[in-house]
Write an enzyme that holds these catalytic residues in place. Structure first.
Site, short mmCIF file in Angstrom:
data_model
loop_
_atom_site.label_atom_id
_atom_site.label_comp_id
_atom_site.label_asym_id
_atom_site.label_seq_id
_atom_site.Cartn_x
_atom_site.Cartn_y
_atom_site.Cartn_z
CG HIS A 68 -9.30 -14.77 17.79
ND1 HIS A 68 -8.63 -14.61 18.98
CD2 HIS A 68 -8.63 -14.02 16.87
CE1 HIS A 68 -7.60 -13.80 18.80
NE2 HIS A 68 -7.57 -13.42 17.53
CD1 TRP A 122 -13.39 -9.42 11.98
CD2 TRP A 122 -14.67 -7.98 13.11
NE1 TRP A 122 -13.02 -8.15 11.62
CE2 TRP A 122 -13.79 -7.24 12.31
CE3 TRP A 122 -15.57 -7.29 13.92
CZ2 TRP A 122 -13.78 -5.85 12.27
CZ3 TRP A 122 -15.56 -5.90 13.88
CH2 TRP A 122 -14.67 -5.19 13.06
CB SER A 152 -23.20 -2.52 26.89
OG SER A 152 -22.14 -2.18 27.74
CB SER A 153 -21.04 0.36 22.98
OG SER A 153 -20.25 -0.77 23.10
CG HIS A 165 -12.00 2.39 8.78
ND1 HIS A 165 -11.01 1.46 8.51
CD2 HIS A 165 -11.36 3.52 9.11
CE1 HIS A 165 -9.83 2.04 8.65
NE2 HIS A 165 -10.02 3.29 9.01
CD GLU A 220 -15.74 -1.40 17.14
OE1 GLU A 220 -16.63 -0.55 17.31
OE2 GLU A 220 -15.28 -2.11 18.05
CE1 TYR A 272 -7.79 5.41 12.47
CE2 TYR A 272 -9.72 4.80 11.19
CZ TYR A 272 -8.38 5.06 11.27
OH TYR A 272 -7.61 4.97 10.14
CB SER A 319 -1.26 11.48 24.91
OG SER A 319 -1.29 11.17 23.55
CG HIS A 366 -9.58 1.30 3.51
ND1 HIS A 366 -9.28 2.44 4.21
CD2 HIS A 366 -9.77 0.36 4.45
CE1 HIS A 366 -9.28 2.19 5.50
NE2 HIS A 366 -9.57 0.94 5.67
CG HIS A 367 -12.09 -2.29 5.61
ND1 HIS A 367 -11.19 -2.91 6.44
CD2 HIS A 367 -12.27 -1.05 6.11
CE1 HIS A 367 -10.85 -2.08 7.41
NE2 HIS A 367 -11.49 -0.94 7.23
CB THR A 406 -1.70 8.59 12.15
OG1 THR A 406 -3.09 8.44 11.86
CG2 THR A 406 -1.28 7.47 13.09
CE LYS A 421 -4.03 11.45 18.00
NZ LYS A 421 -3.83 11.99 19.34
NE ARG A 459 -8.59 -12.21 7.26
CZ ARG A 459 -9.27 -11.07 7.55
NH1 ARG A 459 -9.49 -10.15 6.62
NH2 ARG A 459 -9.70 -10.84 8.76
#
Lengths: 528, 173
Positions: free
Chosen positions: A80, A145, A172-173, A256, A258, A260, A271, A305-306, A331, A334, A453
């Site tokens: 998932h 993941w 691809s990316s 991390h 990723e 963003y 925006s 921080h993860h 942030t 924004k 989890r």
């Protein structure tokens, strides 16, 4: 002297060389075709990932084991996550980039049109690998993941398929990112300086830089897992002198940014939409650009921080805690600018605006829970609980996905030439936002109460909230079929869309007819 | 997308002395960045990749290096490919009783000369999923032109060539 139209000699050289039917889509180098294929691919994967999520929630509807074995539950959880991140959200934003960037900067197509085709057609084989991994001995990858060792080193061939798929998706990316950077920087219409570019292009430019910087890290990390699995290396095998925590550092150095990568283009879409429906220019355009850049730069120095619970010096904990909190500043800039844009605007609330407002509201909640999790002593308590699950779904579903919905409704008239059904669109929004919160808001409480989890069974005390969450998940899932119906109806017909269907919309894309012609800019764009 | 330059219409005196004066069409690719700035952009993409890869490799994850190398090679290749197209051009001009097509594609230049009185301008408008076709035809051979132009530029170029060649022929006759 004569001008010949449709002469046979020309047919021999060109006209008949243009494929039709399925071959048109396989061989196309047109950015709109490729963008369309990206969007359909990502929606398909969104449904696949969604079905896996519903299977998870079905198992969690009641305590005890009802539907799947624990190892299958772990496979569902892992796939998932992988499918939603790499197969749904990322390709969806690349689809938007393909469709909108050339239109917004006044370019005829992407810089490397053929490479663009390859970028897309790498995705289906990768997706196929992920899906068929369920049917190989041992089943699909089941280490989450994040693919943490030692689980990922010990699993069956499903993990090899997942690693291969991730390599393909990464390639691809990278190709897509190089294409986007070169297109934006090198193919802007005369007069379109960088600081006149639409925010969506800016956010994608920065996202592409992030992707280019971190994708080799992911590729290296999963290759090291592969060599640990098959070539007796011991990068992450403690018994052989390796360090499993090294993988966590390397993975999150990719992971991390990723996060963003999946949210910055969403900022760009929002925006674009808010000024259009507030009928005011975006407040603080320059600060938005700098805030986006700041978020991208800061994303490189917050990865640990993860993993506060792996054990690290207090100095490191403090550094990563403060650095993470620092991200709240750009942030916040924004969010402030979006609200300031709406302030005293002549606002209307069509579906794109509803989703954009919903995005701000719910994403901000996700941001606040992120701030809570940034605080090391709290994170140590909440690590790997449903509070974290709620947090990142508030950011990625209500953030990325709502922005994607907003973008689809906003540009759908330009893509299809028809207006979508506004009533159904609003119903889609309200049902989505309600069911989303039913699904995920209660998970905060589950996490605070200590429910871990990635576990298929749980104590009886968590039963009610899990039941509510599952009901919400099914409601949210079914609501997305309404979205599919709205989009298909819009493609098949409906009220003819004007070239500029939104009164306050600005940008070159609204200067071309609706639907946008296959080859853009029948009149050369003028940027003043 | 290309940029097309069509020469200014000459004075009537000059037209009378040489009927082909004024038929000149030049197309070049549109580039937002100068080659120098583009080099900086490429470096700006490669340096973070290299720094990140070196830092991660220093921590023991050295298998990141080959992938970083591959990616940097791809970036360099992409930018070199762009640079190779910088000098592309295509000009159509008239000289005496000849129509001259000169073009350079990725460093390969060619010059084709057509009899002004025999050459035909072939134009096929764009269709769904198909670009328009602009070509010069003479003596049974078709030479497509206008690949550096946008749709509207190709259409305008077709009209321009038809009109100017007709005038030049009339004057020559």
């Amino acid at each position: 002297m004569q001008a010949t139209h449709s002469h046979p000699a020309v047919h021999d050289h060109h006209a008949h060389a243009q494929p039709t039917g399925l071959m048109r889509w396989i061989t196309t180098t047109n950015h709109k075709d490729i963008g369309t294929m990206y969007l359909w691919f990502s929606f398909t994967m969104f449904l696949v990932g969604g079905i896996l999520a519903l299977a998870l929630r079905s198992e969690l509807f009641q305590p005890g084991l009802q539907l799947v074995e624990p190892e299958v539950f772990n496979q569902l959880t892992t796939m998932h996550g992988v499918i939603m991140v790499f197969g749904a959200i990322m390709p969806a934003f690349v689809g938007f980039a393909n469709w909108m960037i050339p239109l917004q900067i006044g370019a005829a197509d992407m810089a490397f049109a053929r490479m663009n085709n390859w970028s897309f057609w790498l995705l289906p084989p990768a997706a196929l690998l992920l899906v068929i991994s369920f049917f190989v001995p041992g089943g699909a990858a089941a280490g989450g993941w994040t693919l943490y060792p030692p689980l990922s080193v010990q699993m069956g061939p499903g993990m090899d398929l997942a690693i291969f798929a991730l390599h393909i998706l990464g390639a691809s990316s990278i190709m897509g990112s190089i294409n986007i950077v070169t297109t934006i920087l090198n193919m802007r219409a005369p007069g379109m300086t960088l600081m006149k570019m639409p925010l969506f292009c800016w956010t994608w430019l920065i996202t592409a830089y992030l992707l280019i910087a971190v994708m080799p890290v992911l590729a290296g990390a999963i290759t090291m897992i592969l060599t640990d699995r098959h070539f007796d290396t011991h990068f992450f095998n403690a018994a052989g002198g390796g360090d499993p925590v090294l993988f966590q550092h390397v993975f999150w150095f990719f992971g991390h940014p990723e996060v963003y990568i999946m949210i910055l283009p969403a900022f760009g879409i929002v925006s674009e939409i808010i000024p259009a429906f507030a009928r005011k220019p975006l407040f603080g355009y320059t600060s938005m650009v700098y805030a986006t850049s700041s978020i991208a730069i800061l994303s490189f120095i917050v990865w640990a921080h993860h993993m506060f619970t792996v054990g690290m010096p207090a100095t490191a904990q403090l550094f990563f805690m403060y650095a993470t909190m620092l991200i709240a500043v750009p942030t916040g800039v924004k969010v402030f600018n979006w609200v300031a844009t709406m302030w005293k605007g002549s606002m209307t609330f069509e579906t794109p605006m509803l989703f954009a407002c919903g995005f701000i509201f719910v994403f901000t909640m996700g941001g606040f829970t992120g701030l809570i999790l940034a605080i090391t002593p709290i994170d140590i308590q909440l690590h790997d609980t449903y509070f974290v699950v709620a947090h990142f779904h508030y950011v990625l579903v209500a953030g990325s996905l709502f922005a994607l919905f907003a973008g689809v409704y906003y540009w759908l008239p330009k893509w299809t030439g028809h207006m979508y059904n506004e009533t159904l669109g609003k119903a889609h929004f309200w049902l989505s936002v309600i069911f989303f919160n039913i699904t995920f808001f209660v998970q905060h409480f589950l996490g605070l109460a200590g429910m871990p989890r990635r576990v298929p069974d749980y104590a009886l005390q968590f039963a009610d909230f899990n039941m509510i969450s599952t009901i919400g998940a099914f409601g949210f899932g079914i609501t997305q079929l309404l979205f599919l119906y709205i989009v298909v109806s819009c493609i098949r017909g409906g009220e003819k869309a004007a070239d500029k269907p939104w009164e306050g919309a600005q940008g070159l894309e609204w200067t071309v007819p609706s639907p946008a012609p296959h080859h853009t800019f029948e009149t050369p764009p003028v940027v003043r | 997308m290309g940029s097309v330059a069509i020469t200014a219409v000459p004075s009537e005196d000059r037209k009378r002395s040489d009927p082909t004066v004024g038929l000149s069409l030049t197309a070049r690719p549109n580039r937002s960045l100068s080659p120098a700035v583009r080099n900086w952009v490429a470096a700006g993409m490669c340096v973070p990749v290299l720094v990140v890869a070196l830092v991660v490799a220093a921590q023991g994850a050295w298998l990141v290096m080959p992938f970083a190398g591959l990616e940097m090679a791809m970036i360099v290749f992409a930018f070199r490919w762009l640079r190779a197209g910088d000098s592309d051009y295509e000009t159509v001009s008239a000289s005496g009783h000849e129509l001259v097509l000169r073009r350079s594609v990725r460093g390969r230049t060619e010059e084709l000369r057509f009899n002004l009185h025999w050459v035909q301008v072939v134009f096929e408008p764009a269709g769904i999923a198909r670009k328009s076709v602009l070509a010069l035809r003479s003596h049974g051979r078709v030479h497509p032109i206008g690949h550096l132009m946008t749709e509207v530029e190709r259409t305008a170029a077709a009209d321009y060539l038809v009109t100017r060649i007709r005038h030049a022929r009339a004057a020559a006759a």
